[in-house]
Design a protein around this motif. Structure first.
Motif, PDB file in Angstrom:
ATOM      1  N   GLN A 279      -2.269   9.571   5.655  1.00 14.65           N
ATOM      2  CA  GLN A 279      -3.488  10.363   5.932  1.00 14.65           C
ATOM      3  C   GLN A 279      -4.538   9.562   6.695  1.00 14.65           C
ATOM      4  O   GLN A 279      -5.649  10.040   6.931  1.00 14.65           O
ATOM      5  N   GLY A 280      -4.227   8.331   7.004  1.00 15.34           N
ATOM      6  CA  GLY A 280      -5.063   7.584   7.939  1.00 15.34           C
ATOM      7  C   GLY A 280      -5.988   6.541   7.345  1.00 15.34           C
ATOM      8  O   GLY A 280      -6.600   5.774   8.082  1.00 15.34           O
ATOM      9  N   ALA A 281      -6.140   6.498   6.023  1.00 15.74           N
ATOM     10  CA  ALA A 281      -7.058   5.490   5.463  1.00 15.74           C
ATOM     11  C   ALA A 281      -6.333   4.149   5.319  1.00 15.74           C
ATOM     12  O   ALA A 281      -5.130   4.090   5.076  1.00 15.74           O
ATOM     13  N   GLY A 282      -7.098   3.090   5.492  1.00 17.43           N
ATOM     14  CA  GLY A 282      -6.565   1.735   5.342  1.00 17.43           C
ATOM     15  C   GLY A 282      -7.596   0.869   4.643  1.00 17.43           C
ATOM     16  O   GLY A 282      -8.479   1.384   3.918  1.00 17.43           O
ATOM     17  N   ALA A 283      -7.489  -0.420   4.883  1.00 18.05           N
ATOM     18  CA  ALA A 283      -8.349  -1.366   4.177  1.00 18.05           C
ATOM     19  C   ALA A 283      -9.837  -1.083   4.432  1.00 18.05           C
ATOM     20  O   ALA A 283     -10.650  -1.076   3.497  1.00 18.05           O
ATOM     21  N   ALA A 284     -10.186  -0.828   5.681  1.00 14.12           N
ATOM     22  CA  ALA A 284     -11.604  -0.640   6.010  1.00 14.12           C
ATOM     23  C   ALA A 284     -12.165   0.573   5.264  1.00 14.12           C
ATOM     24  O   ALA A 284     -13.290   0.533   4.726  1.00 14.12           O
ATOM     25  N   GLU A 285     -11.377   1.641   5.223  1.00 10.24           N
ATOM     26  CA  GLU A 285     -11.848   2.868   4.557  1.00 10.24           C
ATOM     27  C   GLU A 285     -11.989   2.644   3.046  1.00 10.24           C
ATOM     28  O   GLU A 285     -12.944   3.108   2.427  1.00 10.24           O
ATOM     29  N   LEU A 286     -11.011   1.943   2.457  1.00 14.56           N
ATOM     30  CA  LEU A 286     -11.103   1.674   1.011  1.00 14.56           C
ATOM     31  C   LEU A 286     -12.388   0.920   0.698  1.00 14.56           C
ATOM     32  O   LEU A 286     -13.128   1.266  -0.235  1.00 14.56           O
ATOM     33  N   ALA A 287     -12.657  -0.121   1.475  1.00 15.49           N
ATOM     34  CA  ALA A 287     -13.853  -0.936   1.217  1.00 15.49           C
ATOM     35  C   ALA A 287     -15.117  -0.098   1.393  1.00 15.49           C
ATOM     36  O   ALA A 287     -16.052  -0.165   0.580  1.00 15.49           O
ATOM     37  N   ALA A 288     -15.134   0.747   2.440  1.00 14.11           N
ATOM     38  CA  ALA A 288     -16.352   1.515   2.727  1.00 14.11           C
ATOM     39  C   ALA A 288     -16.583   2.618   1.694  1.00 14.11           C
ATOM     40  O   ALA A 288     -17.714   2.859   1.269  1.00 14.11           O
ATOM     41  N   VAL A 289     -15.508   3.317   1.293  1.00 15.16           N
ATOM     42  CA  VAL A 289     -15.682   4.449   0.374  1.00 15.16           C
ATOM     43  C   VAL A 289     -16.110   3.971  -1.013  1.00 15.16           C
ATOM     44  O   VAL A 289     -16.959   4.586  -1.658  1.00 15.16           O
ATOM     45  N   PHE A 290     -15.525   2.853  -1.474  1.00 11.60           N
ATOM     46  CA  PHE A 290     -15.687   2.533  -2.903  1.00 11.60           C
ATOM     47  C   PHE A 290     -16.753   1.479  -3.198  1.00 11.60           C
ATOM     48  O   PHE A 290     -17.255   1.433  -4.325  1.00 11.60           O
ATOM     49  N   GLY A 291     -17.121   0.664  -2.240  1.00  9.39           N
ATOM     50  CA  GLY A 291     -18.223  -0.287  -2.427  1.00  9.39           C
ATOM     51  C   GLY A 291     -18.224  -0.937  -3.800  1.00  9.39           C
ATOM     52  O   GLY A 291     -17.218  -1.522  -4.224  1.00  9.39           O
ATOM     53  N   PRO A 292     -19.319  -0.785  -4.546  1.00 10.66           N
ATOM     54  CA  PRO A 292     -19.428  -1.476  -5.845  1.00 10.66           C
ATOM     55  C   PRO A 292     -18.454  -0.970  -6.913  1.00 10.66           C
ATOM     56  O   PRO A 292     -18.297  -1.612  -7.952  1.00 10.66           O
ATOM     57  N   ALA A 293     -17.772   0.157  -6.651  1.00  8.17           N
ATOM     58  CA  ALA A 293     -16.816   0.679  -7.645  1.00  8.17           C
ATOM     59  C   ALA A 293     -15.408   0.157  -7.374  1.00  8.17           C
ATOM     60  O   ALA A 293     -14.458   0.542  -8.058  1.00  8.17           O
ATOM     61  N   ARG A 294     -15.260  -0.754  -6.409  1.00  9.47           N
ATOM     62  CA  ARG A 294     -13.919  -1.046  -5.908  1.00  9.47           C
ATOM     63  C   ARG A 294     -12.974  -1.647  -6.947  1.00  9.47           C
ATOM     64  O   ARG A 294     -11.773  -1.478  -6.847  1.00  9.47           O
TER      65      ARG A 294
ATOM     66  N   ARG B 288       3.245  -5.049   1.150  1.00  9.62           N
ATOM     67  CA  ARG B 288       2.250  -5.089   2.240  1.00  9.62           C
ATOM     68  C   ARG B 288       1.073  -4.175   1.911  1.00  9.62           C
ATOM     69  O   ARG B 288      -0.089  -4.555   2.036  1.00  9.62           O
ATOM     70  N   ALA B 289       1.378  -2.943   1.477  1.00  9.60           N
ATOM     71  CA  ALA B 289       0.303  -1.982   1.161  1.00  9.60           C
ATOM     72  C   ALA B 289      -0.560  -2.513   0.024  1.00  9.60           C
ATOM     73  O   ALA B 289      -1.792  -2.372   0.021  1.00  9.60           O
ATOM     74  N   CYS B 290       0.090  -3.167  -0.932  1.00  8.45           N
ATOM     75  CA  CYS B 290      -0.652  -3.690  -2.085  1.00  8.45           C
ATOM     76  C   CYS B 290      -1.571  -4.844  -1.656  1.00  8.45           C
ATOM     77  O   CYS B 290      -2.733  -4.906  -2.062  1.00  8.45           O
ATOM     78  N   ALA B 291      -1.025  -5.724  -0.803  1.00  7.45           N
ATOM     79  CA  ALA B 291      -1.831  -6.873  -0.361  1.00  7.45           C
ATOM     80  C   ALA B 291      -3.050  -6.395   0.427  1.00  7.45           C
ATOM     81  O   ALA B 291      -4.165  -6.910   0.258  1.00  7.45           O
ATOM     82  N   GLU B 292      -2.846  -5.377   1.267  1.00  8.36           N
ATOM     83  CA  GLU B 292      -3.969  -4.837   2.056  1.00  8.36           C
ATOM     84  C   GLU B 292      -5.025  -4.223   1.148  1.00  8.36           C
ATOM     85  O   GLU B 292      -6.225  -4.434   1.324  1.00  8.36           O
ATOM     86  N   ALA B 293      -4.553  -3.445   0.167  1.00 11.29           N
ATOM     87  CA  ALA B 293      -5.513  -2.807  -0.752  1.00 11.29           C
ATOM     88  C   ALA B 293      -6.253  -3.872  -1.556  1.00 11.29           C
ATOM     89  O   ALA B 293      -7.475  -3.791  -1.739  1.00 11.29           O
ATOM     90  N   ALA B 294      -5.511  -4.872  -2.012  1.00 10.61           N
ATOM     91  CA  ALA B 294      -6.145  -5.923  -2.835  1.00 10.61           C
ATOM     92  C   ALA B 294      -7.218  -6.653  -2.033  1.00 10.61           C
ATOM     93  O   ALA B 294      -8.313  -6.935  -2.549  1.00 10.61           O
ATOM     94  N   ALA B 295      -6.915  -6.946  -0.765  1.00  7.40           N
ATOM     95  CA  ALA B 295      -7.902  -7.655   0.057  1.00  7.40           C
ATOM     96  C   ALA B 295      -9.144  -6.791   0.266  1.00  7.40           C
ATOM     97  O   ALA B 295     -10.281  -7.285   0.225  1.00  7.40           O
ATOM     98  N   ALA B 296      -8.930  -5.493   0.461  1.00  7.49           N
ATOM     99  CA  ALA B 296     -10.063  -4.596   0.717  1.00  7.49           C
ATOM    100  C   ALA B 296     -10.920  -4.384  -0.530  1.00  7.49           C
ATOM    101  O   ALA B 296     -12.122  -4.141  -0.437  1.00  7.49           O
TER     102      ALA B 296
END
Ligand SMILES: O=c1ccn([C@@H]2O[C@H](COP(=O)(O)O)[C@@H](O)[C@H]2O)c(=O)[nH]1
Length: 286
Positions: free
Chosen positions: A234-249, A276-284
């Motif tokens: 659906q198009g979301a990646g690390a940048a979107e995860l970080a931006a959407v969740f901020g302090p709730a991450r 790979r997907a897990c590492a990206e999410a964890a970094a974000a």
């Protein structure tokens, strides 16, 4: 009774990272894997995914609709996934988005949240759009059995906004009201247990941009897990995860189905795609 779902999920994310692999056996994926679009193909698909990622990711999320489309034989395969999750120590979130009047909700709770039911994984996605109070039988069954709920709040699809961003006369959005109810339940649970996360989570799409802020939803205050579909296809990646969740991450469990499943049917390739997907999410979400 098992430990509460929120605590079990926090432990699983600490051990394996913040990724949930969605098991969505779409007809196109079955074909791409060289499998027939019937219950035997579905079973081979689901077993391959569980062999590849079982015991290696925090959670899997079978999409019930894609099992139901094969009738009772498909539902039997969903039961197999639930059993495989238990055998491999991987949490199973059954994505069935159930919601109905209370008396019917009680039957859904028996099916998906009661000990001994073959469809009862570790958590269930539920729809609050018949009123949050209608979910009470599911809330009660989850609490009694150490299971969890993920309540739809800000979904990943663009159409969700027309309902979820609507505001009542005092200016409170539907999504904020849902988050507020989840927060109350989690406050009660965490006050008693001292756990970091309660067991009533929200579904908040990783694709929603600034919608949580715009709809007045304080995600960090919910103190429950945040299931974030929308990663990958659906198009979301690390940048979107970080931006959407901020302090709730730290409460986020990123979910990707087709983005990982496209790497199959080779088990090693699936495993690497999940890593790979897990590492990206964890970094974000760090
Ligand atoms: O808001 C929501 C709620 C649930 N979903 C479900 O997650 C997966 C997404 O699959 P992808 O292949 O990673 O796009 C699917 O089962 C949806 O029903 C969602 O996407 N958004």
């Amino acid at each position: 009774m098992a430990a509460a779902f929120g605590a079990r999920l926090a432990e699983a994310m600490d051990a394996h990272g913040p990724l949930c692999v969605g098991i969505d056996p779409h007809p196109g994926l079955l074909a791409a894997w060289g499998l027939p679009d019937d219950a035997s193909g579905l079973a081979a698909f689901a077993r391959t995914v569980m062999e590849a990622v079982g015991g290696r990711v925090a959670a899997v999320k079978p999409q019930s609709a894609l099992f139901e489309r094969h009738g009772s034989a498909g539902v039997a395969v969903l039961e197999e996934v639930v059993a495989a999750g238990r055998a491999t120590g991987t949490l199973v979130i059954v994505d069935a988005k159930r919601g109905d009047i209370g008396s019917t909700m009680a039957a859904y709770a028996d099916a998906y949240l009661r000990d001994g039911s073959p469809l009862a994984g570790d958590a269930l996605t539920v729809s609050p759009f018949l009123g949050f109070g209608s979910l009470e039988p599911a809330v009660e069954a989850a609490r009694a059995t150490g299971r969890g709920l993920f309540v739809l709040a800000l979904t990943s699809n663009p159409e969700g906004a027309s309902v979820q961003h609507a505001r009542d006369a005092s200016g409170v959005s539907v999504a904020a009201a849902i988050a507020g109810q989840a927060r109350l339940l989690n406050e009660r649970e965490t006050a008693a247990s001292g756990a970091e996360l309660g067991s009533v989570g929200l579904v908040v799409g990783a694709t929603i941009g600034s919608a949580a802020h715009d709809a007045g939803v304080d995600l960090a205050a919910v103190r429950g897990p945040l299931l974030a579909p929308g990663v990958g296809a659906q198009g979301a990646g690390a940048a979107e995860l970080a931006a959407v969740f901020g302090p709730a991450r730290r409460a986020v469990l990123a979910s990707s189905s087709r983005g990982v499943l496209a790497a199959g049917p080779d088990r090693e390739a699936l495993r690497r795609a999940a890593e790979r997907a897990c590492a990206e999410a964890a970094a974000a979400l760090r």
